[in-house]
Write a protein that holds these residues in place. Structure first.
Motif, mmCIF file in Angstrom:
data_model
loop_
_atom_site.group_PDB
_atom_site.id
_atom_site.type_symbol
_atom_site.label_atom_id
_atom_site.label_comp_id
_atom_site.label_asym_id
_atom_site.label_seq_id
_atom_site.Cartn_x
_atom_site.Cartn_y
_atom_site.Cartn_z
ATOM 1 N N SER A 1 76.027 -1.776 -11.951
ATOM 2 C CA SER A 1 75.164 -0.728 -10.991
ATOM 3 C C SER A 1 73.570 -1.153 -11.553
ATOM 4 C CB SER A 1 75.404 0.815 -10.231
ATOM 5 O OG SER A 1 75.775 0.308 -9.689
ATOM 6 N N VAL A 2 73.714 -1.099 -12.639
ATOM 7 C CA VAL A 2 72.422 -1.264 -13.731
ATOM 8 C C VAL A 2 71.970 -2.722 -13.488
ATOM 9 C CG1 VAL A 2 71.601 -1.636 -16.275
ATOM 10 C CG2 VAL A 2 73.048 0.182 -15.483
ATOM 11 N N ILE A 3 72.519 -4.361 -13.707
ATOM 12 C CA ILE A 3 72.140 -5.018 -13.034
ATOM 13 C C ILE A 3 71.493 -5.058 -12.066
ATOM 14 C CG2 ILE A 3 72.942 -7.747 -13.395
ATOM 15 C CD1 ILE A 3 75.083 -6.809 -15.311
ATOM 16 N N ASN A 4 71.762 -4.278 -10.639
ATOM 17 C CA ASN A 4 71.845 -4.741 -9.498
ATOM 18 C C ASN A 4 70.498 -4.226 -9.847
ATOM 19 O OD1 ASN A 4 73.368 -6.144 -7.547
ATOM 20 N ND2 ASN A 4 74.406 -4.355 -7.752
ATOM 21 N N THR A 5 70.588 -2.961 -9.466
ATOM 22 C CA THR A 5 68.858 -1.288 -10.276
ATOM 23 C C THR A 5 67.799 -2.889 -10.852
ATOM 24 O OG1 THR A 5 69.735 0.093 -9.518
ATOM 25 C CG2 THR A 5 68.426 0.412 -10.431
ATOM 26 N N CYS A 6 68.337 -3.496 -11.903
ATOM 27 C CA CYS A 6 67.224 -4.442 -12.841
ATOM 28 C C CYS A 6 66.687 -5.470 -12.229
ATOM 29 C CB CYS A 6 68.037 -5.041 -13.812
ATOM 30 S SG CYS A 6 68.020 -3.912 -14.933
ATOM 31 N N HIS A 7 67.763 -5.897 -11.129
ATOM 32 C CA HIS A 7 67.399 -7.045 -10.146
ATOM 33 C C HIS A 7 66.288 -6.867 -9.103
ATOM 34 C CE1 HIS A 7 69.263 -10.483 -11.614
ATOM 35 N NE2 HIS A 7 70.225 -9.857 -11.635
ATOM 36 N N LEU A 8 66.236 -5.632 -8.572
ATOM 37 C CA LEU A 8 65.278 -4.661 -7.421
ATOM 38 C C LEU A 8 64.076 -4.196 -8.322
ATOM 39 C CD1 LEU A 8 67.743 -2.444 -5.155
ATOM 40 C CD2 LEU A 8 66.437 -4.267 -4.938
ATOM 41 N N ALA A 9 63.772 -3.878 -9.569
ATOM 42 C CA ALA A 9 62.922 -3.606 -10.081
ATOM 43 C C ALA A 9 62.498 -4.761 -10.868
ATOM 44 C CB ALA A 9 63.097 -2.605 -10.857
ATOM 45 N N PHE A 10 62.743 -5.805 -10.485
ATOM 46 C CA PHE A 10 62.022 -7.088 -10.660
ATOM 47 C C PHE A 10 61.921 -7.443 -12.524
ATOM 48 C CE2 PHE A 10 60.299 -6.465 -7.079
ATOM 49 C CZ PHE A 10 60.123 -7.775 -6.029
ATOM 50 N N ASP B 1 65.144 1.207 1.589
ATOM 51 C CA ASP B 1 64.855 2.286 0.210
ATOM 52 C C ASP B 1 63.714 1.648 -0.103
ATOM 53 O OD1 ASP B 1 65.698 1.206 -1.844
ATOM 54 O OD2 ASP B 1 67.851 0.828 -1.170
ATOM 55 N N PRO B 2 62.637 2.762 -1.053
ATOM 56 C CA PRO B 2 61.672 1.796 -2.002
ATOM 57 C C PRO B 2 61.446 1.165 -2.835
ATOM 58 C CG PRO B 2 60.967 4.948 -1.270
ATOM 59 C CD PRO B 2 62.668 3.966 -1.072
ATOM 60 N N SER B 3 63.234 1.372 -3.684
ATOM 61 C CA SER B 3 63.175 0.246 -4.663
ATOM 62 C C SER B 3 63.938 -2.195 -4.197
ATOM 63 C CB SER B 3 64.474 -0.249 -5.248
ATOM 64 O OG SER B 3 63.809 1.060 -6.133
ATOM 65 N N THR B 4 64.296 -1.246 -2.870
ATOM 66 C CA THR B 4 64.792 -2.479 -1.608
ATOM 67 C C THR B 4 63.487 -2.903 -1.120
ATOM 68 O OG1 THR B 4 67.127 -2.156 -1.260
ATOM 69 C CG2 THR B 4 66.540 -3.534 -0.175
ATOM 70 N N ALA C 1 61.631 -5.572 -3.008
ATOM 71 C CA ALA C 1 61.807 -7.001 -3.141
ATOM 72 C C ALA C 1 61.849 -8.036 -1.604
ATOM 73 C CB ALA C 1 63.693 -6.634 -3.628
ATOM 74 N N LEU C 2 61.083 -7.185 -0.910
ATOM 75 C CA LEU C 2 61.721 -7.587 0.647
ATOM 76 C C LEU C 2 59.582 -8.347 1.061
ATOM 77 C CD1 LEU C 2 63.439 -5.634 2.543
ATOM 78 C CD2 LEU C 2 64.485 -7.823 1.807
ATOM 79 N N LEU C 3 59.097 -7.262 0.249
ATOM 80 C CA LEU C 3 57.646 -7.855 0.610
ATOM 81 C C LEU C 3 57.445 -8.995 0.655
ATOM 82 C CD1 LEU C 3 56.008 -4.247 -0.928
ATOM 83 C CD2 LEU C 3 56.193 -4.783 1.707
ATOM 84 N N ALA C 4 57.731 -9.870 -0.516
ATOM 85 C CA ALA C 4 57.179 -11.027 -1.220
ATOM 86 C C ALA C 4 57.620 -11.931 0.058
ATOM 87 C CB ALA C 4 57.717 -11.587 -1.839
ATOM 88 N N ALA C 5 58.531 -11.628 0.629
ATOM 89 C CA ALA C 5 59.032 -12.418 2.055
ATOM 90 C C ALA C 5 58.450 -12.495 3.671
ATOM 91 C CB ALA C 5 60.314 -11.950 2.543
ATOM 92 N N VAL C 6 57.819 -10.665 2.958
ATOM 93 C CA VAL C 6 57.129 -10.224 4.820
ATOM 94 C C VAL C 6 55.401 -11.293 4.444
ATOM 95 C CG1 VAL C 6 56.357 -7.864 5.135
ATOM 96 C CG2 VAL C 6 58.260 -8.246 4.167
ATOM 97 N N VAL C 7 55.130 -10.973 3.494
ATOM 98 C CA VAL C 7 53.739 -11.723 2.926
ATOM 99 C C VAL C 7 54.010 -12.625 3.544
ATOM 100 C CG1 VAL C 7 51.990 -12.263 1.642
ATOM 101 C CG2 VAL C 7 52.924 -10.201 1.402
ATOM 102 N N GLU C 8 55.218 -14.683 3.061
ATOM 103 C CA GLU C 8 54.710 -15.652 3.256
ATOM 104 C C GLU C 8 55.300 -15.315 5.224
ATOM 105 O OE1 GLU C 8 58.742 -19.036 2.343
ATOM 106 O OE2 GLU C 8 58.119 -17.281 1.549
ATOM 107 N N ILE C 9 56.513 -14.451 5.852
ATOM 108 C CA ILE C 9 56.135 -14.739 6.883
ATOM 109 C C ILE C 9 54.573 -14.359 7.989
ATOM 110 C CG2 ILE C 9 57.455 -13.930 9.384
ATOM 111 C CD1 ILE C 9 60.326 -14.277 6.896
ATOM 112 N N ASP C 10 54.344 -12.844 7.972
ATOM 113 C CA ASP C 10 52.811 -12.251 8.093
ATOM 114 C C ASP C 10 52.138 -13.918 8.298
ATOM 115 O OD1 ASP C 10 54.155 -10.150 8.992
ATOM 116 O OD2 ASP C 10 53.848 -9.007 7.232
ATOM 117 N N LEU C 11 51.797 -14.977 7.235
ATOM 118 C CA LEU C 11 51.277 -15.650 7.381
ATOM 119 C C LEU C 11 51.640 -16.663 8.221
ATOM 120 C CD1 LEU C 11 50.612 -15.616 3.080
ATOM 121 C CD2 LEU C 11 49.039 -14.451 4.806
#
Length: 544
Positions: A205-214, A342-345, A348-358
């Motif tokens: 869980s800690v490692i997963n959360t660290c990835h979500l937190a970048f 949820d906010p953390s997840t 983690a999706l926002l970069a893809a949102v930007v790429e696809i919206d562009l």
């Protein structure tokens, strides 16, 4: 062998983490006479760690009933809570909630039992709030659980409550406090203070959360620790696949894509042996590598296998749809995933949102997503989050016509990706820098950046990015133009490498007939009639 000898050896093997021997000896002792509740619990834990899921739950149920028969309400409530948490983690909500309800009923029946099992029950309640998108309420409940666990010296519950508080704090945007709580939870694990199952839960869980937190550096440090922990328990199945998933994710980031696929496939094997904790990531990580390589059929299969675990294969699947030219479907799927996350997840999706919206020319939506990332990065010193935010800001500025304003963000992003040893992401920054330079009339810098990016993409095997760079290079005022399509260029390049049509078909996942057609088109466009001439053209026009 006497009964006591079997039992003694089983207990010793359990203490030494020799799960196979513990299972064998404790099972023998159980068959000969039967085990008391504590030893049944040991046998259940051993069985679960060996990946024998259903059998482990049956043994835990027997231990629960044995505690009831011994009139040990505290023990019965505690193990019922663990069964409930375990089943909820697997997605078996109906049975999980049933066991938690039973645990609460037993705990409420006696004050002593209530005090000793209340912490774990509060952890379970807080997890519900966390997954329901109520991090504030979850944080308060986890804090209450922590206080009780400390008072009754329940180290498992203490570590789980700290883990939950850390996750909740991160979801609330307090990265510093959240990550500190995760580190504190890990101290109990690395010191060997908590049980094997609780240790595995906290590690993963800690490692997963660290990835979500970048926070890739923390994730890497704890992955090394998890790898060592699993290595000290070679017979353990549970959590071993999850360990390989974390290795695959780090390999992918650092450009070791072949190693990433190898680790993902080991995780898939461990999942088949019984480690359900790694089943999603095992397939998702392979899907990501195959998508980046351009093997879209293999990526599609892997993402669908990942989704079978019950979790959406995002953002990988949406980015695959974009690469396949299905941009509207990509947009709808990433928007749906981001809205439900949820906010953390979501971050983690926002970069893809930007790429696809562009890609779908929704500049306003891309700007909103980029601003959200920038705001998140502004309150933390996590390099990867800052790199992602800067790259997205630059990409949006380019589309807004502000090439000069994009360059500082690109330089910052590139430097951070270099520092993180993330070659693919750094190369993508070079491509954006080339586009910005070209917009400013600096064709020499554009050519230099494209050549540097292409070299990295080619070394990684990132075929779609190589083709995109080649297409951008052909549009460059200083480049030699070619009438060939991107696929025809790819075929010519492989012809120049001496490959037969059959070999080319295999490498590009095409039929030989399709390769024949591409080659005929090449000959017609270039006015040539031999493979030797096509090879000469490839070298003359710097297609190699």
């Amino acid at each position: 062998m006497t009964i006591s000898a079997s039992l003694d050896q089983g207990r010793a093997a359990f203490a030494e983490h020799r799960w196979g021997a513990a299972f064998e000896e404790l099972s023998r002792a159980d068959h000969e006479r039967g085990l008391d509740p504590v030893d049944l619990e040991r046998l259940s834990t051993t069985t679960l760690l060996l990946g024998r899921d259903a059998e482990g739950i049956d043994l835990a149920t027997r231990a629960h009933e044995a505690y009831l028969e011994a009139e040990d309400a505290a023990g019965a409530a505690r193990i019922a809570t663990w069964i409930g948490i375990y089943l909820m983690g697997k997605g078996d909500d109906a049975r999980g909630n049933g066991w938690l309800a039973r645990a609460r009923r037993i705990a409420d029946s006696t004050g002593t039992a209530a005090e000793s099992s209340a912490a774990l029950l509060l952890v379970a309640a807080a997890l519900d709030d966390l997954y329901a998108g109520e991090p504030g309420r979850a944080a308060r409940t986890f804090a209450e659980a922590f206080g009780i666990a400390e008072r009754v010296h329940d180290r498992d519950a203490t570590a789980l409550a700290q883990l939950g508080q850390g996750q909740a704090r991160l979801m609330l945007g307090d990265a510093v406090a959240g990550l500190a709580l995760l580190d504190e939870a890990m101290v109990a694990v690395t010191a060997g203070e908590i049980s094997p199952v609780a240790s595995g839960v906290v590690y993963c869980s800690v490692i997963n959360t660290c990835h979500l937190a970048f926070d890739v550096r923390r994730a890497q440090q704890w992955t090394i620790a998890l790898d060592r922990w699993c290595g000290d328990r070679p017979e353990m199945v549970m959590f071993s696949g999850q360990c390989q998933v974390h290795r695959a994710e780090l390999y992918r980031l650092h450009g070791a894509w072949a190693d990433a696929v190898t680790a993902a496939r080991v995780a898939q094997d461990r999942a088949r042996l019984g480690d359900w904790t790694g089943s999603f990531g095992a397939w998702y990580q392979e899907g990501e590598v195959q998508r980046l390589r351009g093997d879209f059929d293999a990526a599609e299969l892997a993402f669908h296998r990942a989704a079978e675990s019950g979790y959406p294969a995002q953002p990988g699947l949406a980015l695959l749809r974009l690469a396949q030219g299905r941009s509207r479907l990509a947009s709808s799927s990433i928007d749906e995933a981001a809205a439900e996350a949820d906010p953390s997840t979501r971050r983690a999706l926002l970069a893809a949102v930007v790429e696809i919206d562009l890609a779908v020319r929704d500049l306003a939506a891309a700007r909103r997503a980029a601003d959200e990332l920038t705001a998140a990065a502004a309150v933390t010193e996590i390099p990867m989050l800052r790199a992602v935010a800067a790259g997205c800001e630059a990409a949006v500025r380019l589309e807004e016509g502000d090439a000069r304003g994009a360059l500082p963000a690109l330089r910052a992003a590139w430097a951070l990706w270099q520092e993180l040893d993330a070659p693919y992401e750094a190369a993508r920054c070079r491509v954006l820098a080339a586009q910005a330079a070209r917009a400013l009339g600096d064709d020499a810098s554009a050519v230099m950046d494209l050549e540097a990016a292409r070299e990295v993409f080619d070394a990684l095997g990132a075929v779609p990015d190589v083709l995109r760079v080649d297409e951008l290079a052909r549009r460059s005022p200083g480049s030699r133009s070619t009438p060939l399509t991107a696929r025809e260029v790819e075929v010519v390049r492989l012809v120049a490498e001496g490959k037969t049509n059959r070999a080319i078909a295999g490498q590009l996942y095409l039929s030989e007939k399709t390769v024949d057609r591409h080659l005929s088109n090449v000959f017609a466009k270039l006015g040539i009639s031999s493979r030797a001439a096509a090879t000469a053209y490839a070298y003359e026009h710097a297609l190699m």
